[in-house]
Write an enzyme that holds these catalytic residues in place. Structure first.
Site, PDB file in Angstrom:
ATOM      1  N   GLY A  48       0.681  -1.322  -0.116  1.00 26.19           N
ATOM      2  CA  GLY A  48       0.170  -0.050  -0.069  1.00 26.19           C
ATOM      3  C   GLY A  48       0.566   1.365   0.042  1.00 26.19           C
ATOM      4  O   GLY A  48       0.521   2.399  -0.598  1.00 26.19           O
ATOM      5  N   TYR A  58      -0.298   8.676   6.751  1.00 26.03           N
ATOM      6  CA  TYR A  58      -0.865   7.375   6.847  1.00 26.03           C
ATOM      7  C   TYR A  58      -0.151   6.445   6.158  1.00 26.03           C
ATOM      8  O   TYR A  58       1.030   6.427   5.623  1.00 26.03           O
ATOM      9  CB  TYR A  58      -2.318   7.330   6.274  1.00 26.03           C
ATOM     10  N   GLU A  59      -0.707   5.011   6.542  1.00 27.86           N
ATOM     11  CA  GLU A  59      -0.186   3.839   5.960  1.00 27.86           C
ATOM     12  C   GLU A  59       1.290   3.764   6.488  1.00 27.86           C
ATOM     13  O   GLU A  59       2.181   3.101   5.733  1.00 27.86           O
ATOM     14  CB  GLU A  59      -0.176   3.632   4.555  1.00 27.86           C
ATOM     15  N   GLY A  60       1.413   4.098   7.611  1.00 26.60           N
ATOM     16  CA  GLY A  60       2.756   4.019   8.159  1.00 26.60           C
ATOM     17  C   GLY A  60       3.497   5.417   8.399  1.00 26.60           C
ATOM     18  O   GLY A  60       3.884   5.809   7.254  1.00 26.60           O
TER      19      GLY A  60
END
Lengths: 263, 398, 382
Positions: C242, C362-364
């Site tokens: 992602g 986001y997403e890490g």
């Protein structure tokens, strides 16, 4: 149902500019596109395909690069594409072009509906559709904004200057469409584009379509271009920007009265 | 290929490459090479400074004896029992052509019980009227009118046929041209006679109006053309003129007419008859909301003008498509075009740039419309429109 | 090393560009202003087949490569970053884990509709108390007969309330900690599965972010994704992929900002000439270009590695960290080039700057990305 859509690859004439110094056309960098009205025509055909399950063939008379336009049409959902291309077609006016298209459609076989766009945005004549219909001896309806088919009866809305006519006609028929809300062209799909890219487009020559060599290309064109020139440019006139709107309006109307325009 | 570059003469200057409207010429190894997209228009021939390009004359086999064809015909289009303006305009222009060529001018009148219009046709300058009356011809149909007109052409051999470039005219013209096998030039904005040959020179826009082309129909007859409304002036009617009515029987049967007219829906009043209007007031996205078109309509009423709309306004549903001016709408050529809140995108200009006078009102002084307008006001149209309407009213009253 | 895109890749890139310009651009300003998530437009994007680009034909996709899909995310994000992330979540965070860990039935049932464009997906990992510390899940799933009963909540879920399919993580065995997390496939409409408020954010207004609320939601045990206890692994490997999508989104935002800066710098006249003739501005633009090109190469490389089935975790983290960091820098500089005007909402660059920020989070978060990268580099090699 067998449907044929006639398309043309054209330069995007809304992107064409005139060189202000030489007053000539600047062709470089102008992209080639599918004639916008032909996309409306294809959309009309695809709607019939969605509703009644028809086979849609797109056909174009043009040089080899027109294959890109045919692939665009395949990516929207047309089933087959045919390019009719031959040196002998060069210099064709609308009558010669319609002769070639008619011969090609005859080779395709039994066709129920032929769709065309109202006009090509480079030639701007709107003649090829009706002339093709005449060669094929079939009925025509032009300026169509909406249509439906029941059994073999077609009902269309045909635009007039101040409204529209509702017309019924039996198949087979040639329908020339305008840009209308009903025929807003669909966006192609990823799968459609990828499939179209891989498709080999069939190319038919003059011999393949049994074209009468006297009726095609320059030889078969009763009209000849005598001259091409760029029209004199409209020059910017007087821009009025007074401190108040009232003053601007007064200034404008004074000038109009002076020039005896309206007043 | 009928356009040939002489390799010896060519100096590789590239002027032809730039001049070609179809992008058909490239320079290869210092010499001009003409490619597949060449349409033999001859633009390159004219501009080559060393006359290295020639256009071969191609011999077209002709089966028509030109000398047998004489006289100018005008298709008389009717609507609601009256002649359309464009037919009057063509009679006026046709009269000039006929005088130049020393030939006769005829109007071709098809319909049901339309004979009374003949006097107007003579008053506009015609010498003859070909009158074909039948129930089947009451309304325009491609099949009915094409058959009658083509038969008339075969029987009476006119040299020139003029048709108004209306929706019906552009439906009929090519069908006739194709049946006869002759040349048709569409959407003309100028006509002339070549002195030497007596041929009609048809001038028309192409490439969205970016170039003009002059077309000839050298060997085929009749020479046909559709002409835009409002290009030519209506002639002064002289009711002292008279002429000959040639009655011809219609051979068209109901079963020959494949299209059936079921209904006619009028979408708007005369206010949106753009083709015949002398003044058009058009509204665009700058109006903000559909209710504001009232301001345009008020001004139009005071000026006796028709109301047009830009594509943005039509797409937004503020006006019907029949009011749209532009590339995908109507092409108009009124005396005066007033563009209100219209930015002047190329697609719109294509539809109205042949207006005699363009007046623009827009609050953005960099809007492209100002580059083609003869007069412009920089201002908010919601403010300007009511005030300018009042001012026109006042000044017109005195 | 081939730096040219293939014909297919160019075609998809061009198609995404046209879609963005024709369909997304006309209403972007309004949708950003009014915080509109346009379901119709998302539907059109899905119908055009962008979800299915790199999904195999057997599951309704177009069988294209991963880079083609990343190019689409990039192109859409240049105009509408919200649409870009919607696409990325659909494909990488929802269809992705099902493709990697799902059964044949699950793939046909859930991946196919996404690939064919009728369904939208979402990924529910983050909780109010479990962000970077993702292992501390409070959402619980208890097996009762044929069903798991799920209770808990998720926060900051992109496509939340609009998506049809949700990958949801829950604790199935608290005692096992990390290894006690499992992944489930939930459908919108399952009784007890509701949505909380829509987040009001700094930017990303054209995408929708909501809470997910689970109150005794009965999830059939066939909807367990992978094995019980595999949940954390599924989450991490999914986020690995992602983050290439997020990197592409950030790249698109940065590219748009640079283009606006170039255009404005040529138009704006001060001291009698365009500000682009001043080195200060010209050099800013040069620096933007360097950063963007470097980011682009990192993003494309990560995509190509994934496509080739090679390890890509470190490279994906590098792409995400770098692309989002430079997106923040480039958009800030773009506002600077515009000067006072750049700060107003009449001009597009303030929106790009607001939108860029989330890509660093986001997403890490980028801190997590650096953990991944340094972890890979500093790990003792055996």
């Amino acid at each position: 149902m067998e449907i044929v859509v006639c398309i043309k690859q054209v330069p995007d004439t809304t992107e064409v500019k005139i060189d202000p110094v030489t007053n000539t056309l600047i062709r470089q960098g102008v992209p080639s596109i599918v004639n916008p009205f032909d996309k409306n025509a294809l959309e009309a055909a695809l709607q019939l395909k969605d509703k009644y399950g028809a086979k849609v063939t797109v056909i174009s008379m043009g040089p080899p690069q027109a294959k890109a336009a045919l692939k665009d049409c395949l990516s929207m959902g047309a089933d087959t594409a045919i390019l009719v291309s031959d040196r002998a077609f060069g210099g064709a006016d609308t009558l010669a072009t319609s002769n070639v298209l008619a011969a090609s459609i005859k080779k395709i076989g039994k066709v129920d509906v032929i769709f065309c766009g109202k006009q090509a945005i480079d030639g701007d004549t709107a003649q090829v559709g009706p002339e093709t219909a005449e060669h094929l001896g079939i009925a025509q309806v032009t300026y169509v904004a909406n249509m439906d088919i029941k059994d073999d009866l077609v009902t269309v809305e045909r635009e007039c200057e101040d409204g529209y006519e509702v017309i019924e006609v039996k198949l087979p028929v040639l329908v020339s469409v305008i840009k209308s809300a009903a025929f807003e062209p669909r966006f192609p799909t990823v799968k459609g584009k990828m499939k179209a890219n891989r498709t080999e487009i069939a190319v038919w020559s003059a011999a393949d379509v049994n074209a009468d060599e006297k009726k095609i290309g320059l030889v078969g064109s009763p009209t000849k271009v005598s001259k091409i020139f760029t029209p004199p440019r409209r020059v910017q006139g007087i821009i009025i920007e007074e401190p108040t709107v009232k003053e601007s309006i007064a200034a404008l109307l004074d000038k109009l009265a002076e020039a005896k325009i309206i007043l | 290929m009928a356009v040939i570059v002489s390799k010896e003469k060519c100096v590789g200057c590239g002027i032809c490459e730039t001049a070609c409207p179809f992008g058909a010429i490239t320079l290869q190894e210092g010499k001009a090479v003409i490619g597949e997209t060449c349409t033999q228009c001859g633009a390159c021939v004219e501009v080559c400074p060393v006359a290295a390009i020639t256009r071969e004359e191609v011999v077209t086999e002709v089966t028509m004896d030109k000398s047998q064809y004489k006289n100018i015909w005008v298709f008389i289009e009717t609507a609601e029992g009256k002649m359309k303006n464009v037919s009057l305009e063509l009679l006026g222009e046709g009269r000039k052509l006929a005088d130049q060529l020393g030939q006769k001018l005829a109007g071709v009148l098809l319909g049901k019980e339309v004979a009374a219009l003949s006097k107007d046709i003579f008053a506009a300058g015609a010498d003859e009227v070909y009158l074909v009356e039948a129930d089947e011809l009451e309304h325009y149909s491609t099949d009915g009118y094409t058959t009658v007109f083509s038969d008339l052409i075969q029987a009476h051999k006119p040299s020139v046929v003029l048709v108004g470039a209306t929706n019906n005219g552009r439906d009929l013209g090519p069908r006739i041209a194709s049946r006869i096998g002759t040349g048709l030039t569409a959407d003309c904005t100028d006509l002339g006679i070549d002195e030497e040959t007596g041929m009609v020179a048809w001038t028309r826009p192409a490439f969205g109006g970016n170039i003009m082309a002059t077309i000839l129909c050298p060997e085929h007859r009749p020479q046909m053309g559709t002409i835009r409304p409002s290009v030519f002036k209506k002639p002064i009617l002289d009711y002292n003129r008279c002429g000959e009515i040639i009655k011809v029987k219609s051979t068209v049967k109901w079963e020959d007419i494949r299209t059936k007219l079921i209904d006619f829906v009028k979408v708007c009043t005369t206010a949106c008859n753009l083709e015949e209007a002398e003044i058009i007031v058009s509204g665009g996205r700058g109006l903000g909301k559909p209710e504001n078109f009232k301001l345009i309509e008020n001004l139009a009423e005071v000026l006796g003008a028709s109301v047009g709309a830009s594509r943005a306004a039509v797409d937004a549903g503020w006006k019907p498509h029949v009011s749209q001016v532009g590339q995908t709408g109507k092409t108009v050529g009124p005396k005066i075009y007033i563009a209100c809140g219209i930015s002047g995108a190329v697609q719109h200009l294509v539809g109205m740039s042949s207006s005699d006078v363009i007046i623009a009102i827009n609050k953005d002084k960099d809007a492209p419309i100002f580059q083609v307008a003869d007069y412009g006001i920089v201002g908010d149209i919601l403010e300007v429109l009511p005030m300018i309407t009042e001012e026109f009213k006042k000044r017109k009253a005195c | 090393m081939e730096f040219e895109l293939t014909e297919d890749q160019q075609m998809i890139q061009q198609m995404a560009r046209e879609f963005a310009e024709q369909k997304l651009a006309p209403t972007m300003v309004e949708r950003d202003e009014k915080h509109i998530f346009d379901r119709e437009l998302v539907h059109e994007m899905c119908e055009a087949g962008f979800n299915g680009i790199c999904i195999p034909e057997a599951y309704g996709g177009a069988d294209g490569d991963y880079l083609s899909y990343i190019l689409a995310v990039e192109e859409l994000s240049k105009v509408d970053d919200g649409m870009g992330i919607t696409l990325s979540v659909n494909v990488s965070l929802c269809a992705g884990p099902i493709m990697s860990y799902g059964t044949e039935e699950q793939k046909q049932k859930y991946v196919r509709p996404i690939a064919e464009g009728t369904h939208v997906g979402a990924f529910g990992l983050t909780e109010p108390n479990a962000g970077t510390d993702a292992a501390t899940q409070h959402t619980v799933a208890v097996l009762e007969g044929d069903h798991y009963i799920i209770n808990g909540s998720k926060i900051f879920i992109t496509n939340g309330s609009e998506a049809d399919t949700y990958i949801v993580f829950a604790m199935t065995d608290k005692a096992k900690g990390l290894k006690g997390i499992s992944a489930f496939i939930l459908e919108k409409g399952m009784p007890g599965f509701t949505f909380g408020k829509r987040e009001s954010k700094m930017g990303g207004h054209t995408s929708i972010t909501t809470e997910l609320i689970f109150q005794d939601v009965k999830v059939p045990k066939e909807n367990l994704l992978g094995k019980e206890s595999e949940g954390f692994k599924i989450a991490m490997t999914t986020l690995d992929a992602g983050r290439i999508g997020v990197a592409a989104q950030a790249l698109g935002i940065a590219e748009a900002a640079m283009q606006y800066a170039i255009k404005y710098s040529k138009e704006r006249i001060q001291f009698g000439k365009s500000i682009s003739s001043f080195q200060v501005i010209a050099f800013k633009i040069a620096d933007m270009a360097i950063k963007i090109d470097a980011a682009r190469l990192l993003v494309y490389r990560a995509a190509c590695l994934k496509n080739a089935g090679k390890p890509f975790s470190k490279e994906a983290a590098m792409a995400k960290a770098y692309a989002s960091d430079i997106a923040m820098e480039v958009t800030t500089d773009a506002v600077q080039v515009y000067g006072g005007y750049g700060y107003t909402t009449d001009y597009p660059v303030e929106r790009l700057m607001r939108n860029a920020k989330i890509t660093q989070i986001y997403e890490g978060t980028n801190e997590v990305q650096r953990m991944v990268i340094s972890g890979a580099l500093l790990r003792d090699k055996k």
